[in-house]
Design an enzyme around this catalytic site. Structure first.
Site, short mmCIF file in Angstrom:
data_model
loop_
_atom_site.label_atom_id
_atom_site.label_comp_id
_atom_site.label_asym_id
_atom_site.label_seq_id
_atom_site.Cartn_x
_atom_site.Cartn_y
_atom_site.Cartn_z
N CYS A 19 -13.51 38.75 -7.68
CA CYS A 19 -12.59 40.07 -6.72
C CYS A 19 -11.88 40.81 -7.70
CB CYS A 19 -12.24 39.33 -5.52
SG CYS A 19 -13.41 38.32 -4.63
N TYR A 21 -9.29 42.71 -6.86
CA TYR A 21 -8.12 42.66 -6.40
C TYR A 21 -7.45 41.22 -6.34
CZ TYR A 21 -10.48 41.55 -1.95
OH TYR A 21 -11.27 41.16 -1.15
N CYS A 251 4.30 32.88 8.97
CA CYS A 251 5.67 32.88 8.38
C CYS A 251 6.22 34.39 7.79
CB CYS A 251 5.64 32.02 7.23
SG CYS A 251 4.51 32.42 5.78
N CYS A 257 11.90 33.44 4.83
CA CYS A 257 10.88 32.35 4.10
C CYS A 257 11.37 30.93 4.58
CB CYS A 257 11.02 32.34 2.46
SG CYS A 257 10.29 34.00 1.75
N ASP A 273 2.50 30.45 -1.92
CA ASP A 273 1.39 30.80 -2.86
C ASP A 273 1.52 32.08 -3.60
OD1 ASP A 273 1.08 32.08 -0.27
OD2 ASP A 273 -0.94 32.47 -0.76
N CYS A 316 16.74 49.16 12.94
CA CYS A 316 15.65 49.79 13.34
C CYS A 316 15.40 49.30 15.06
CB CYS A 316 14.56 49.53 12.66
SG CYS A 316 12.87 50.13 13.38
#
Length: 371
Positions: A19, A21, A251, A257, A273, A316
């Protein structure tokens, strides 16, 4: 001890597709040892033993790659045996595999069905969109073969969902993509990442393209919901949950995190990951217990870096929904701190138009839950 979630790469970055990308390939090329080979049976047993010794409540084993099914049927059969061997406290166990769907032998499908694995299959919309970047080692398109294997999973009653990577061409075809994937009922859209060095590519996603995609796919999601043909779309489902006062399960939508463990095939452990890089290695499961990994100063530094919220983001009116997004989407850092989400403009404009409609769905869901 808490529930435990692991993302495991049993064959490291090895893959039977090419792939264009693939961010895992880019990530691997930015560390000293790109591909770690296959996970040994001894290391698999150590991993499972340590997992059940540490966790409480439940243990989540998620397998990805590269292409995790290259580990073979025997690997996953041994995994199940070890889970039964070491789960002396009767913890809940969830197994999931994210696959490109290119090669799924009968025995592996039968095992996934028998043992209740959740299988995620990567499908980027319809054939023309999918085959642009998701090609095999010979450069051929893979859509027809992947859809055939999806049908085999369905026939075998394997629980599955579809993951679609949103590059710019996919983003500009939101309605078409939703219609192509809606029959699968459970869909996850993942914004395509640029390489770690930030260079723009043919597939690079723009805020303008992503806004179009959010608008068109939400239109489809809303229509399907009120027509009684609900299609689960992970990001929209999470927004509805937030509006109902619940914590998002993703998440990337919690604004900071948290702790899960990315475990490479050689046992090296990383906090995410997206960050399986030398600088973020927190230990090795062959030498380190999860209790020790949880106390890693590297892990703590990684998590704490995500806690900062840009003042413009915090001010915001949609912050409660967006929460700034995934740390990876807030790079490059500015003066050592995460900046605004790279797709901030898209999210803000999307919420401006879609919030009342999402609130209507949330009210309807809440009313049905009370019945």
């Amino acid at each position: 001890m808490p529930p435990l979630t692991m993302m495991i790469k049993p064959v490291s970055g090895s893959c039977n597709m090419r792939c264009s990308y693939c961010f895992y390939m880019d990530e691997a090329q930015n560390r000293e040892a790109p591909n770690r080979g296959r996970m040994s049976p001894q290391l698999l047993e150590t991993l499972v033993r340590r997992a059940f010794a540490y966790a409480d409540g439940e243990v989540n084993f998620a397998f990805q790659g590269g292409e995790p099914t290259l580990a073979g049927e025997a690997f996953f059969a041994r995994l199940v045996e070890l889970q039964k061997k070491y789960n002396g406290r009767g913890l809940r166990v969830h197994n999931a595999v994210q696959t490109n769907g290119y090669d799924l032998p009968d025995g592996l499908i039968e095992l996934f069905a028998r043992e209740g694995f959740l299988v995620g299959v990567s499908v980027d919309g319809d054939e023309a969109l999918h085959d642009r970047f998701r090609r095999d080692a010979q450069g051929r398109g893979t859509y027809a073969r992947v859809l055939e294997n999806v049908n085999r999973l369905r026939d075998a009653r394997v629980e599955y969902n579809v993951l679609c990577v949103v590059d710019e061409a996919v983003a500009r075809s939101g309605r078409r993509v939703f219609e192509a994937l809606a029959p699968h009922a459970f869909v996850q859209f993942i914004p395509c990442l640029d390489p770690l060095d930030g260079t723009k590519q043919a597939y690079s996603l723009t805020p303008e393209g992503y806004l179009q995609f959010l608008n068109e796919t939400f239109d489809g999601y809303e229509r399907a919901y009120f027509a009684g043909r609900y299609v689960s779309v992970r990001n929209f489902d999470n927004y509805i949950s937030i509006l109902m006062g619940r914590q998002p399960e993703s998440c990337a939508m919690r604004g900071r995190c948290e702790t899960y463990y990315l475990i490479e095939s050689d046992g090296d452990v990383y906090p995410c990951d997206f960050y399986a890089l030398d600088e973020w290695k927190i230990g090795n499961i062959a030498q380190d217990s999860f209790a020790r990994l949880a106390k890693s100063p590297v892990l703590r530094a990684f998590q704490e870096a995500s806690y900062f919220v840009d003042p413009a983001c915090h001010a915001c009116r949609f912050y409660g929904l967006c929460r700034g997004g995934c740390r990876r989407e807030r790079e490059p850092f500015v003066q050592g701190r995460p900046g605004l989400n790279r797709l901030c403009a898209a999210y803000r404009a999307f919420f401006e138009g879609a919030l009342p409609r999402m609130e209507r769905i949330a009210r309807d869901v809440a009313q049905k839950e009370r019945i």
